[in-house]
Design a protein around this motif. Structure first.
Motif, PDB file in Angstrom:
ATOM      1  N   PRO A  57      33.754  41.609  33.968  1.00  0.00           N
ATOM      2  CA  PRO A  57      33.921  40.848  35.033  1.00  0.00           C
ATOM      3  C   PRO A  57      32.665  40.247  35.558  1.00  0.00           C
ATOM      4  CG  PRO A  57      35.645  42.238  35.140  1.00  0.00           C
ATOM      5  CD  PRO A  57      34.739  42.976  34.220  1.00  0.00           C
ATOM      6  N   SER A  58      32.006  41.166  36.191  1.00  0.00           N
ATOM      7  CA  SER A  58      30.921  40.764  36.882  1.00  0.00           C
ATOM      8  C   SER A  58      29.907  39.874  36.131  1.00  0.00           C
ATOM      9  CB  SER A  58      29.891  42.100  37.650  1.00  0.00           C
ATOM     10  OG  SER A  58      29.562  42.689  36.571  1.00  0.00           O
ATOM     11  N   LYS A  59      29.710  39.821  34.735  1.00  0.00           N
ATOM     12  CA  LYS A  59      28.946  39.339  33.811  1.00  0.00           C
ATOM     13  C   LYS A  59      29.033  37.989  33.773  1.00  0.00           C
ATOM     14  CE  LYS A  59      26.128  42.594  32.745  1.00  0.00           C
ATOM     15  NZ  LYS A  59      24.555  42.881  32.904  1.00  0.00           N
ATOM     16  N   ILE A  60      30.435  37.696  34.092  1.00  0.00           N
ATOM     17  CA  ILE A  60      30.825  36.191  33.944  1.00  0.00           C
ATOM     18  C   ILE A  60      31.377  35.487  35.205  1.00  0.00           C
ATOM     19  CG2 ILE A  60      31.448  36.532  31.608  1.00  0.00           C
ATOM     20  CD1 ILE A  60      34.490  36.737  32.120  1.00  0.00           C
ATOM     21  N   SER A  61      30.841  36.258  36.227  1.00  0.00           N
ATOM     22  CA  SER A  61      30.946  35.698  37.848  1.00  0.00           C
ATOM     23  C   SER A  61      32.749  35.810  37.975  1.00  0.00           C
ATOM     24  CB  SER A  61      30.711  34.313  37.959  1.00  0.00           C
ATOM     25  OG  SER A  61      29.126  34.159  37.643  1.00  0.00           O
ATOM     26  N   VAL A  62      33.291  36.879  37.556  1.00  0.00           N
ATOM     27  CA  VAL A  62      34.454  37.174  38.234  1.00  0.00           C
ATOM     28  C   VAL A  62      34.444  38.170  39.129  1.00  0.00           C
ATOM     29  CG1 VAL A  62      37.061  37.941  37.543  1.00  0.00           C
ATOM     30  CG2 VAL A  62      35.796  36.033  36.166  1.00  0.00           C
ATOM     31  N   GLY A  63      34.519  37.848  40.564  1.00  0.00           N
ATOM     32  CA  GLY A  63      34.263  38.789  41.384  1.00  0.00           C
ATOM     33  C   GLY A  63      35.786  39.492  42.240  1.00  0.00           C
ATOM     34  N   LEU A  64      36.892  38.739  41.925  1.00  0.00           N
ATOM     35  CA  LEU A  64      38.009  39.395  42.440  1.00  0.00           C
ATOM     36  C   LEU A  64      39.076  39.058  41.694  1.00  0.00           C
ATOM     37  CD1 LEU A  64      38.951  38.323  46.168  1.00  0.00           C
ATOM     38  CD2 LEU A  64      40.732  37.717  44.227  1.00  0.00           C
ATOM     39  N   GLN A  65      40.022  40.389  41.708  1.00  0.00           N
ATOM     40  CA  GLN A  65      41.065  40.361  41.036  1.00  0.00           C
ATOM     41  C   GLN A  65      42.127  40.548  41.917  1.00  0.00           C
ATOM     42  OE1 GLN A  65      40.850  41.980  36.817  1.00  0.00           O
ATOM     43  NE2 GLN A  65      38.888  42.048  37.042  1.00  0.00           N
ATOM     44  N   ALA A  66      43.497  40.132  41.861  1.00  0.00           N
ATOM     45  CA  ALA A  66      44.724  40.321  42.692  1.00  0.00           C
ATOM     46  C   ALA A  66      45.935  40.323  41.883  1.00  0.00           C
ATOM     47  CB  ALA A  66      44.393  39.539  43.640  1.00  0.00           C
ATOM     48  N   TYR A  67      46.796  41.107  42.547  1.00  0.00           N
ATOM     49  CA  TYR A  67      48.257  41.081  42.216  1.00  0.00           C
ATOM     50  C   TYR A  67      48.956  40.310  43.121  1.00  0.00           C
ATOM     51  CZ  TYR A  67      47.323  44.702  38.422  1.00  0.00           C
ATOM     52  OH  TYR A  67      46.893  45.207  37.456  1.00  0.00           O
ATOM     53  N   VAL A  68      49.975  39.365  42.711  1.00  0.00           N
ATOM     54  CA  VAL A  68      50.837  38.649  43.413  1.00  0.00           C
ATOM     55  C   VAL A  68      52.000  38.916  42.984  1.00  0.00           C
ATOM     56  CG1 VAL A  68      51.182  36.363  44.259  1.00  0.00           C
ATOM     57  CG2 VAL A  68      48.911  36.971  43.374  1.00  0.00           C
ATOM     58  N   GLN A 135      53.450  37.503  47.759  1.00  0.00           N
ATOM     59  CA  GLN A 135      52.872  38.491  48.519  1.00  0.00           C
ATOM     60  C   GLN A 135      51.526  38.912  47.668  1.00  0.00           C
ATOM     61  OE1 GLN A 135      55.436  41.606  49.189  1.00  0.00           O
ATOM     62  NE2 GLN A 135      56.078  40.790  51.314  1.00  0.00           N
ATOM     63  N   SER A 136      50.328  38.983  48.125  1.00  0.00           N
ATOM     64  CA  SER A 136      49.449  39.397  47.199  1.00  0.00           C
ATOM     65  C   SER A 136      48.567  40.572  47.779  1.00  0.00           C
ATOM     66  CB  SER A 136      48.138  38.287  47.232  1.00  0.00           C
ATOM     67  OG  SER A 136      47.686  38.069  48.601  1.00  0.00           O
ATOM     68  N   SER A 137      47.966  41.344  46.903  1.00  0.00           N
ATOM     69  CA  SER A 137      47.098  42.433  47.102  1.00  0.00           C
ATOM     70  C   SER A 137      45.892  42.338  46.154  1.00  0.00           C
ATOM     71  CB  SER A 137      48.094  43.583  46.713  1.00  0.00           C
ATOM     72  OG  SER A 137      49.098  43.870  47.588  1.00  0.00           O
ATOM     73  N   ILE A 138      44.798  42.265  47.017  1.00  0.00           N
ATOM     74  CA  ILE A 138      43.482  42.150  46.383  1.00  0.00           C
ATOM     75  C   ILE A 138      43.090  43.630  45.587  1.00  0.00           C
ATOM     76  CG2 ILE A 138      40.912  41.647  46.559  1.00  0.00           C
ATOM     77  CD1 ILE A 138      41.847  39.625  48.591  1.00  0.00           C
ATOM     78  N   ILE A 139      42.507  43.650  44.642  1.00  0.00           N
ATOM     79  CA  ILE A 139      42.060  44.971  43.989  1.00  0.00           C
ATOM     80  C   ILE A 139      40.830  45.450  44.611  1.00  0.00           C
ATOM     81  CG2 ILE A 139      41.453  45.842  41.688  1.00  0.00           C
ATOM     82  CD1 ILE A 139      43.437  44.014  40.239  1.00  0.00           C
TER      83      ILE A 139
END
Length: 158
Positions: A57-68, A135-139
């Protein structure tokens, strides 16, 4: 029915989907032609849905993942189909599963940052007419993440 060689091939492919028959033969201890035949048969029989690359993820600029967790306003087929179509069109949605219990669905989302996540959440999910609540929860940390299924439940030839 699977035998121990088929199970070993499936196990290996879950870890290294890019492995060809020659390399597989060294792992499974069968000839490369046997491995090739078995790999093709496992694909044809539907044991292997697809083979994909797992990106960093970090190599393609994905810095946040979450469950909703999503609760729907209506469980009508029309509402379900409309929401399904909406989700299929959102690139940031990685997974969506229907649930039992208080929430109707759990959705995994990947975005660049908190600002982008907020935009996806408010515009795409909370803005959907079919959604009553989310409702969201950030990983914070990815402790274990795999798509490998346990093979100890597979039916096997003696």
């Amino acid at each position: 029915m699977l035998d121990r060689f088929d199970l070993r091939i499936l196990e290996t492919l879950q870890e290294r989907g890019d492995m060809g028959p020659i390399e597989m033969s060294q792992t499974v201890h069968l000839s490369s032609s046997q491995c090739s035949r078995r790999m093709q048969a496992l694909r044809k029989a539907g044991y292997i849905k697809s083979v994909r690359a797992v990106l960093e993820p970090s190599k393609i600029s994905v810095g946040l993942q979450a469950y909703v967790l999503v609760t729907m306003k209506s469980h009508s087929p029309t509402a379900a189909d409309a929401f399904r179509e909406r989700l299929l069109g959102i690139d940031e949605v990685l997974q969506c599963q229907k649930l039992t219990g208080a929430s109707d669905m759990i959705i995994k989302i990947a975005t660049r940052d908190l600002e982008t996540f907020n935009q996806v959440l408010t515009r795409e999910l909370l803005g959907a007419p079919e959604v009553a609540n989310a409702q969201s929860s950030i990983i914070l940390e990815d402790i274990k993440s795999t798509s490998s299924l346990p093979l100890n439940y597979a039916s096997m030839n003696p």
